[in-house]
Design a protein around this motif. Structure first.
Motif, mmCIF file in Angstrom:
data_model
loop_
_atom_site.group_PDB
_atom_site.id
_atom_site.type_symbol
_atom_site.label_atom_id
_atom_site.label_comp_id
_atom_site.label_asym_id
_atom_site.label_seq_id
_atom_site.Cartn_x
_atom_site.Cartn_y
_atom_site.Cartn_z
ATOM 1 N N PHE A 229 39.681 36.532 46.791
ATOM 2 C CA PHE A 229 40.570 35.456 47.219
ATOM 3 C C PHE A 229 41.197 34.755 46.020
ATOM 4 O O PHE A 229 42.415 34.520 45.993
ATOM 5 C CB PHE A 229 39.803 34.438 48.070
ATOM 6 N N VAL A 230 40.391 34.407 45.030
ATOM 7 C CA VAL A 230 40.901 33.677 43.860
ATOM 8 C C VAL A 230 41.951 34.503 43.129
ATOM 9 O O VAL A 230 43.059 34.033 42.829
ATOM 10 C CB VAL A 230 39.741 33.303 42.920
ATOM 11 N N VAL A 231 41.615 35.761 42.843
ATOM 12 C CA VAL A 231 42.525 36.612 42.070
ATOM 13 C C VAL A 231 43.799 36.897 42.856
ATOM 14 O O VAL A 231 44.910 36.904 42.292
ATOM 15 C CB VAL A 231 41.805 37.926 41.688
ATOM 16 N N THR A 232 43.672 37.114 44.156
ATOM 17 C CA THR A 232 44.843 37.423 44.978
ATOM 18 C C THR A 232 45.778 36.221 45.077
ATOM 19 O O THR A 232 47.015 36.369 44.965
ATOM 20 C CB THR A 232 44.407 37.868 46.384
ATOM 21 N N ILE A 233 45.233 35.036 45.257
ATOM 22 C CA ILE A 233 46.072 33.837 45.356
ATOM 23 C C ILE A 233 46.762 33.542 44.028
ATOM 24 O O ILE A 233 47.965 33.240 43.990
ATOM 25 C CB ILE A 233 45.227 32.644 45.833
ATOM 26 N N ALA A 293 40.783 24.296 42.558
ATOM 27 C CA ALA A 293 39.825 23.210 42.797
ATOM 28 C C ALA A 293 39.088 23.419 44.115
ATOM 29 O O ALA A 293 37.876 23.191 44.211
ATOM 30 C CB ALA A 293 40.556 21.865 42.795
ATOM 31 N N TYR A 294 39.827 23.863 45.136
ATOM 32 C CA TYR A 294 39.188 24.118 46.437
ATOM 33 C C TYR A 294 38.139 25.213 46.319
ATOM 34 O O TYR A 294 37.024 25.086 46.846
ATOM 35 C CB TYR A 294 40.246 24.501 47.466
ATOM 36 N N PHE A 295 38.477 26.301 45.629
ATOM 37 C CA PHE A 295 37.525 27.403 45.507
ATOM 38 C C PHE A 295 36.315 27.006 44.662
ATOM 39 O O PHE A 295 35.181 27.378 44.970
ATOM 40 C CB PHE A 295 38.206 28.632 44.908
ATOM 41 N N LEU A 296 36.537 26.235 43.606
ATOM 42 C CA LEU A 296 35.418 25.780 42.786
ATOM 43 C C LEU A 296 34.507 24.843 43.576
ATOM 44 O O LEU A 296 33.271 24.913 43.468
ATOM 45 C CB LEU A 296 35.937 25.085 41.525
ATOM 46 N N TRP A 297 35.112 23.971 44.384
ATOM 47 C CA TRP A 297 34.315 23.071 45.215
ATOM 48 C C TRP A 297 33.518 23.858 46.255
ATOM 49 O O TRP A 297 32.348 23.562 46.501
ATOM 50 C CB TRP A 297 35.224 22.054 45.887
ATOM 51 N N SER A 298 34.137 24.862 46.854
ATOM 52 C CA SER A 298 33.431 25.703 47.823
ATOM 53 C C SER A 298 32.258 26.422 47.174
ATOM 54 O O SER A 298 31.164 26.502 47.748
ATOM 55 C CB SER A 298 34.396 26.727 48.433
ATOM 56 N N MET A 299 32.484 26.937 45.959
ATOM 57 C CA MET A 299 31.415 27.635 45.256
ATOM 58 C C MET A 299 30.277 26.672 44.902
ATOM 59 O O MET A 299 29.095 26.995 45.056
ATOM 60 C CB MET A 299 31.963 28.278 43.989
ATOM 61 N N TYR A 300 30.639 25.460 44.450
ATOM 62 C CA TYR A 300 29.632 24.464 44.101
ATOM 63 C C TYR A 300 28.815 24.054 45.323
ATOM 64 O O TYR A 300 27.577 23.930 45.261
ATOM 65 C CB TYR A 300 30.315 23.238 43.496
ATOM 66 N N ARG A 301 29.510 23.848 46.461
ATOM 67 C CA ARG A 301 28.824 23.452 47.683
ATOM 68 C C ARG A 301 27.877 24.550 48.170
ATOM 69 O O ARG A 301 26.774 24.276 48.626
ATOM 70 C CB ARG A 301 29.859 23.117 48.757
ATOM 71 N N GLU A 302 28.328 25.801 48.022
ATOM 72 C CA GLU A 302 27.481 26.925 48.438
ATOM 73 C C GLU A 302 26.241 27.039 47.559
ATOM 74 O O GLU A 302 25.145 27.302 48.029
ATOM 75 C CB GLU A 302 28.295 28.226 48.389
#
Length: 306
Positions: A229-233, A293-302
């Motif tokens: 997702f990160v690389v594609t976006i 930022a959204y992906f980093l927050w999602s990773m941190y929350r996980e």
């Protein structure tokens, strides 16, 4: 009982001997951090600064404040580029399920699997310039393979790259070819790490097909999906080379995206407007920053959940 050995510096040792274990990791990180600060962070702040000036890149810069951003607000070409970026974002995400489907196929034991893997891996290793040229020939209205195939069904030739209705979709299709290959590689790597015991347990519980994929395999592929997702976006937002090779922004500027429009304004036919180009770059950076930022927050929350 496990023996744990700790390094203790002798009395009277130098400051370096006493602290070398704590400092050594930072010394290894220092070159990478330095390069990141000099070549990433500083240019970001410079772009913010330049966007507040009217500057041709050579002469004296004139401070104009937020005037460049106000001009963007009324710029139709900017909105066309922004719209195309949204299209790139939405359609480029098709590379993720397509890459997963191909990876699941290539993970099977079938005759000629090495040949299939080579064919699907091929788009990933070739240059984007080559991809652009190949698809330009493929779409050519006079001899392109696309129109030859359409002729088999009695359909007339379509000038994909010359028609403003189709051009953006045609370029996105070209970009999906190598991007799907990249996602496939990520998922193939992830499938090698799937726990076979969970697969066997699922089979004992009568989990087959889509149930096996959804409940057992996909949860174990979350790290690969996150990276995909990160690389594609990011790839969709910074799309430039295919547009430059295939259409150069045409026809009538309908295939522009923000990165290409930034290049046009700052370094091409619009008179080297570095400040205006920097303002477009800032907008693109802020859009990309929201996703990161959204992906980093999602990773941190996980990570916290685990």
């Amino acid at each position: 009982m496990t023996d744990q050995t700790q390094f203790t510096a002798p009395r009277g040792a130098s400051w370096w001997r006493r602290n070398q274990i704590a400092i050594t990791p930072w010394l290894f990180l220092a070159p990478g951090v330095l390069f990141f600060v000099v070549y990433v962070l500083l240019p970001v702040f410079q772009s913010f600064n330049i966007s507040l000036y009217d500057w041709d890149g050579l002469g004296t810069a004139e401070y104009v404040g937020m005037q460049n951003y106000e001009e963007l607000y009324y710029d139709d070409a900017f909105y066309t580029s922004l719209r195309n970026n949204v299209l790139w974002l939405l359609l480029y995400l098709l590379a993720i399920p397509a890459g997963l489907a191909i990876a699941l196929f290539l993970n099977q034991t079938v005759t000629g699997i090495r040949l299939y893997k080579s064919l699907f891996f091929f788009p990933f290793v070739i240059s984007q310039v080559v991809v652009g040229l190949v698809f330009s020939w493929f779409y050519d209205p006079t001899f392109g393979l696309l129109n030859v195939m359409l002729g088999w069904f009695g359909m007339g030739p379509i000038n994909v790259l010359g028609d403003e209705k189709y051009v953006t979709y045609g370029i996105i299709a070209a970009g999906l070819w190598p991007q799907t290959a990249y996602c496939m590689i990520l998922y193939l790597t992830g499938l090698n790490a799937v726990d076979p015991e969970q697969i066997e347990a699922g089979r004992l519980d009568n989990a087959k097909g889509l149930r096996m994929l959804w409940h057992i395999i996909l949860p174990q592929l979350r790290p690969a999906t996150f990276i995909a997702f990160v690389v594609t976006i990011i790839g969709a937002l910074r799309s430039f080379d295919l547009i430059s090779i295939m259409t150069n922004g045409g026809p009538f500027g309908e295939s522009r995206v923000l990165s290409f429009y930034m290049f046009e304004v700052a370094l091409s036919e619009y008179g080297f407007r570095m400040g205006y180009g920097a303002a477009i770059a800032v907008v693109l950076f802020l859009i990309m920053l929201c996703f990161i930022a959204y992906f980093l927050w999602s990773m941190y929350r996980e990570e916290r959940g685990h």
